[in-house]
Structures are given as structure tokens and as C-alpha cells.
Design a protein around this motif. Structure first.
Motif, mmCIF file in Angstrom:
data_model
loop_
_atom_site.group_PDB
_atom_site.id
_atom_site.type_symbol
_atom_site.label_atom_id
_atom_site.label_comp_id
_atom_site.label_asym_id
_atom_site.label_seq_id
_atom_site.Cartn_x
_atom_site.Cartn_y
_atom_site.Cartn_z
ATOM 1 N N ALA A 1 68.770 31.760 58.710
ATOM 2 C CA ALA A 1 68.375 30.656 59.580
ATOM 3 C C ALA A 1 67.069 30.993 60.301
ATOM 4 C CB ALA A 1 69.484 30.373 60.597
ATOM 5 N N GLN A 2 66.916 32.232 60.761
ATOM 6 C CA GLN A 2 65.673 32.648 61.413
ATOM 7 C C GLN A 2 64.496 32.571 60.445
ATOM 8 O OE1 GLN A 2 66.584 36.557 62.826
ATOM 9 N NE2 GLN A 2 67.624 35.820 64.680
ATOM 10 N N GLU B 1 64.207 30.658 57.833
ATOM 11 C CA GLU B 1 63.902 29.253 57.568
ATOM 12 C C GLU B 1 63.135 28.640 58.729
ATOM 13 O OE1 GLU B 1 67.759 27.618 56.715
ATOM 14 O OE2 GLU B 1 67.702 28.266 54.616
ATOM 15 N N GLN B 2 63.486 29.021 59.963
ATOM 16 C CA GLN B 2 62.760 28.517 61.138
ATOM 17 C C GLN B 2 61.326 29.007 61.125
ATOM 18 O OE1 GLN B 2 63.949 25.966 62.400
ATOM 19 N NE2 GLN B 2 64.663 26.509 64.441
ATOM 20 N N ARG B 3 61.109 30.284 60.789
ATOM 21 C CA ARG B 3 59.755 30.830 60.717
ATOM 22 C C ARG B 3 58.945 30.148 59.620
ATOM 23 N NH1 ARG B 3 62.268 35.940 61.779
ATOM 24 N NH2 ARG B 3 62.351 36.313 59.543
ATOM 25 N N LEU C 1 59.188 27.119 58.633
ATOM 26 C CA LEU C 1 58.834 25.765 59.042
ATOM 27 C C LEU C 1 57.654 25.758 60.000
ATOM 28 C CD1 LEU C 1 62.367 24.181 59.507
ATOM 29 C CD2 LEU C 1 60.773 23.835 57.619
#
Length: 138
Positions: free
Chosen positions: A129-130, A132-134, A136
Motif C-alpha cells: 500500500a505504501q 502504491e501511494q508513492r 501515485l
């Protein structure tokens, strides 16, 4: 003459829901089904295999739920799996009494390993999840 760039017209396949996307009731039901499926497999293997091998069957259910469900549901599967193994397959059967230290050690190790797997898989979910956030952006 150069060819025009080709665009990928394929449709992406379905993306699995993240572990927290299912309702609590659905996750609890899936955790129970995983434990029940492992118990049925162990009942079939019971006369053919040792309790140690039966414990590994329950560990497969734990790994599957850890990968597919929320952490609490995987922990529920861990506890239910250890309890089912003890109740149905560890002598004296159909009791939560543990007759020998060997079985106590096997159950403790199964619980520790399954909870460790749950922690590792939860960590992998968080790191994904981290990442994927980075990806984006800010």
C-alpha cells in the motif's frame, strides 16, 4: 512510411479486493470456512498421517486467509485452527485436554508460526500500500 503507434485495447482483468474491503461478517465466514475445509482434509488424512502433518494442513488455511483477508480474520483462523487440531485430532480426542508435552509443544509451535505468518503477510500488505501511494505521487 512509418506505422502508427498501436494502442493496447485489451481490458484489464478484475483486480482482487484489498483485504479490508470485505465486510466483517464475510471475513469471519471465510475464516470459518477455511478452518472447516482444513478440518475436513485432516479428517480424510487422519489415519494416513501424523498430527504434525495435519498441523501443516491447517497452516495452509492460515496462509490462505492471511493473504486474502484482514489481519484479524487471519488471526481468528490461526486460533480456530489450533483449537480444531487439538479438539479433533490430538489425544484425547473430542476434548481440549492435552495428554503429553509433545502435543502441547506442537500446538504452541503451530500457533506461533501461524501468528508469525500473519504478521509477515500484514507487513507485506502495508508495504504494498505504501509503494502504491508513492507511485501515485505526492
Amino acid at each position: 512510411m512509418s506505422a502508427a503507434p498501436r494502442h493496447d485495447t485489451r481490458q484489464p482483468g478484475p483486480v482482487p479486493a484489498p483485504p479490508g474491503a470485505r465486510t466483517a461478517a464475510a471475513q469471519m465466514a471465510l475464516a470459518g470456512c477455511a478452518t472447516a475445509a482444513a478440518t475436513l482434509a485432516c479428517a480424510w488424512l487422519d489415519t494416513r498421517m501424523s498430527v504434525a502433518v495435519l498441523a501443516l494442513v491447517y497452516l495452509i488455511a492460515v496462509v490462505a486467509t492471511a493473504a486474502l483477508l484482514a489481519r484479524w480474520a487471519a488471526v481468528l483462523t490461526s486460533v480456530a485452527s489450533v483449537s480444531a487440531l487439538n479438539y479433533f485430532f490430538v489425544p484425547p480426542r473430542h476434548s481440549f485436554e492435552i495428554a503429553t508435552p509433545e502435543y502441547m509443544l506442537a500446538l504452541v509451535i503451530l500457533l506461533a508460526v501461524s501468528l508469525g505468518i500473519n504478521a509477515l503477510v500484514a507487513s507485506l500488505h502495508a508495504r504494498r500500500a505504501q509503494a502504491e501511494q508513492r507511485a501515485l505521487g505526492p
